[in-house]
Design a protein around this motif. Sequence first.
Motif, short mmCIF file in Angstrom:
data_model
loop_
_atom_site.label_atom_id
_atom_site.label_comp_id
_atom_site.label_asym_id
_atom_site.label_seq_id
_atom_site.Cartn_x
_atom_site.Cartn_y
_atom_site.Cartn_z
N UNK A 252 1.02 -1.03 0.09
CA UNK A 252 0.13 0.02 -0.20
C UNK A 252 0.79 1.49 -0.02
N UNK A 253 0.51 2.26 -0.98
CA UNK A 253 1.50 3.29 -1.20
C UNK A 253 0.63 4.61 -0.70
N UNK B 82 2.44 4.06 4.40
CA UNK B 82 3.20 3.08 3.81
C UNK B 82 4.45 4.06 3.09
N UNK B 83 4.15 4.99 2.61
CA UNK B 83 5.35 5.72 2.02
C UNK B 83 6.13 6.54 2.82
N UNK B 84 5.47 6.93 3.95
CA UNK B 84 6.47 7.18 5.08
C UNK B 84 7.30 6.41 5.75
N UNK B 85 6.63 5.12 6.08
CA UNK B 85 7.51 4.17 6.49
C UNK B 85 8.71 3.86 5.55
N UNK B 86 8.42 3.81 4.31
CA UNK B 86 9.32 3.30 3.23
C UNK B 86 10.52 4.53 3.42
N UNK B 87 10.28 5.56 3.63
CA UNK B 87 11.26 6.70 3.64
C UNK B 87 11.91 6.64 4.79
N UNK B 88 11.40 6.29 5.82
CA UNK B 88 12.13 6.30 7.25
C UNK B 88 12.89 5.28 7.36
N UNK C 171 -0.45 3.51 -11.45
CA UNK C 171 0.74 4.65 -11.37
C UNK C 171 0.24 5.62 -10.39
N UNK C 172 0.96 6.66 -10.08
CA UNK C 172 0.55 7.70 -9.05
C UNK C 172 -0.62 8.36 -9.35
N UNK C 173 -1.07 8.42 -10.50
CA UNK C 173 -2.16 9.27 -10.95
C UNK C 173 -3.37 8.61 -11.54
N UNK C 174 -3.28 7.38 -10.86
CA UNK C 174 -4.39 6.28 -11.36
C UNK C 174 -5.77 6.78 -10.90
N UNK C 175 -5.89 7.31 -9.85
CA UNK C 175 -7.24 7.68 -9.14
C UNK C 175 -7.30 9.18 -8.60
N UNK C 176 -8.49 9.55 -8.51
CA UNK C 176 -8.46 11.06 -8.07
C UNK C 176 -8.10 10.92 -6.40
N UNK C 177 -7.44 12.05 -6.09
CA UNK C 177 -7.13 12.36 -4.69
C UNK C 177 -8.33 13.03 -4.26
N UNK C 178 -8.60 12.76 -2.71
CA UNK C 178 -9.74 13.35 -1.93
C UNK C 178 -9.32 14.40 -1.53
N UNK C 179 -9.87 14.68 -0.34
CA UNK C 179 -9.79 15.96 0.38
C UNK C 179 -8.42 16.28 0.89
N UNK D 25 -2.45 15.09 -3.32
CA UNK D 25 -1.40 14.61 -4.57
C UNK D 25 0.09 15.13 -4.19
N UNK D 26 0.12 16.46 -3.93
CA UNK D 26 1.60 16.93 -3.48
C UNK D 26 2.05 16.21 -2.30
N UNK D 27 1.33 15.45 -1.13
CA UNK D 27 1.98 14.85 -0.13
C UNK D 27 2.58 13.63 -0.93
N UNK D 28 1.82 12.96 -1.41
CA UNK D 28 2.15 11.65 -2.06
C UNK D 28 3.30 11.93 -2.98
N UNK D 29 3.40 12.99 -3.67
CA UNK D 29 4.69 13.24 -4.61
C UNK D 29 5.90 13.59 -3.67
#
Length: 382
Positions: free
Chosen positions: A13-14, A18-24, A40-48, A110-114
């Motif tokens: 899960x990305x 999950x991404x924060x853990x991978x970075x740390x 890919x990272x743009x596969x679905x719309x980002x929520x609030x 979106x920006x946080x994910x990027x």
Amino acid sequence: MNNLKNKKIAIIGAGPGGLTLARLLQMNGFKVNVYERDTDENARPKGATLDLHEESGLAALRAAGLMDAFMANYRPGADRTRIVDQYGNIVFEDNDTDNREAFRPEIDRGPLQKILLDSLEKNTVIWNSHFISLKPDNNSWLIEFKNGNVVQADIVIAADGANSKIRPYITLIKPFYSGVTVVEGAVYASATTTPNMHALLNGGKIFAMGSEKSLIVSSKGDGSLVFYTGCNTAENWVKESGIDFSDKKQVINWFKQEFSDWDPIWLELFENASTAFIPRPQYCMPLDQTWKSLPNVTMLGDAAHLMPPYAGEGVNMAMLDALELSQCFIDDRFQTTEAAIFAYEKQMLKRASETADMTMQSTKALHAKGALNFLIDIIGGA
């Protein structure tokens, strides 16, 4: 050296957790891959938008060395909050966005994910990896994906959200229904599409309460807005209502009937919604949940402690889980994965129980009589 660094770690899960853990973990020399079902990272719309809290989401970003990137991408002023009644009257306004003690900056998903993706080593995230099953392989796991790939990992971490497919390998405890169902919608180009609501929104958030119902509206950096109704319903209301939520006319008719004593101003949202509506019954994990820790699999975020969104803690909890789990893996006191996982789960479950209790109280209070005063007391006292 901590012998956990020789282990191959798979995060399923990305999302932000999950991404924060991978970075740390990568910062500390661990071998890690993230497997994500999206293509890919743009596969679905980002929520609030997400508001990150000092003691959790921001603490994790700080530990990950990403605060400069965050400060360059967050949305100043997006934490402006208006509490309104069902007739659209503003009853409380919080514009004190410069108050550092109450600093809960907003950032779009979106920006946080990027930011998080850009911080990872190349090819850390393996896209198009829809999890199917875990199979024991001596003291490790074989992970099977829908695309036919099978990978081996010494440690598996479930960061796969509310409907986690890995959670059942750890515990059979299931969530309970909170009593509230949300209907989510989105409006693009809100300045021209829904000018009245755009003006009321003022680049921030609206919390509308009345008649034991809620309607929350949130601006996004791309000029769109998202909105969420909250109503007390039976658990199976979505199916039993007979409403086709992809049919705008049916949803408008439902809203007119269900919110009949609300001002017509809110109809602007539903009449101009850009995408299909999404009904979301809200669930919460039992506050007293516990399980026997396993030596090579654990979970974080909604997979571990799903709860409704009415305390704004979801993403913050997931990122704090990532921080605490990474700290346990790094800590030389824990020479086995089992010891590290046990220590992490013990503190995570205690913290999650306290937060879920607060969240359920908030969920009930915001959909009961006196919701406006309850919310003003919380935000006014923040």
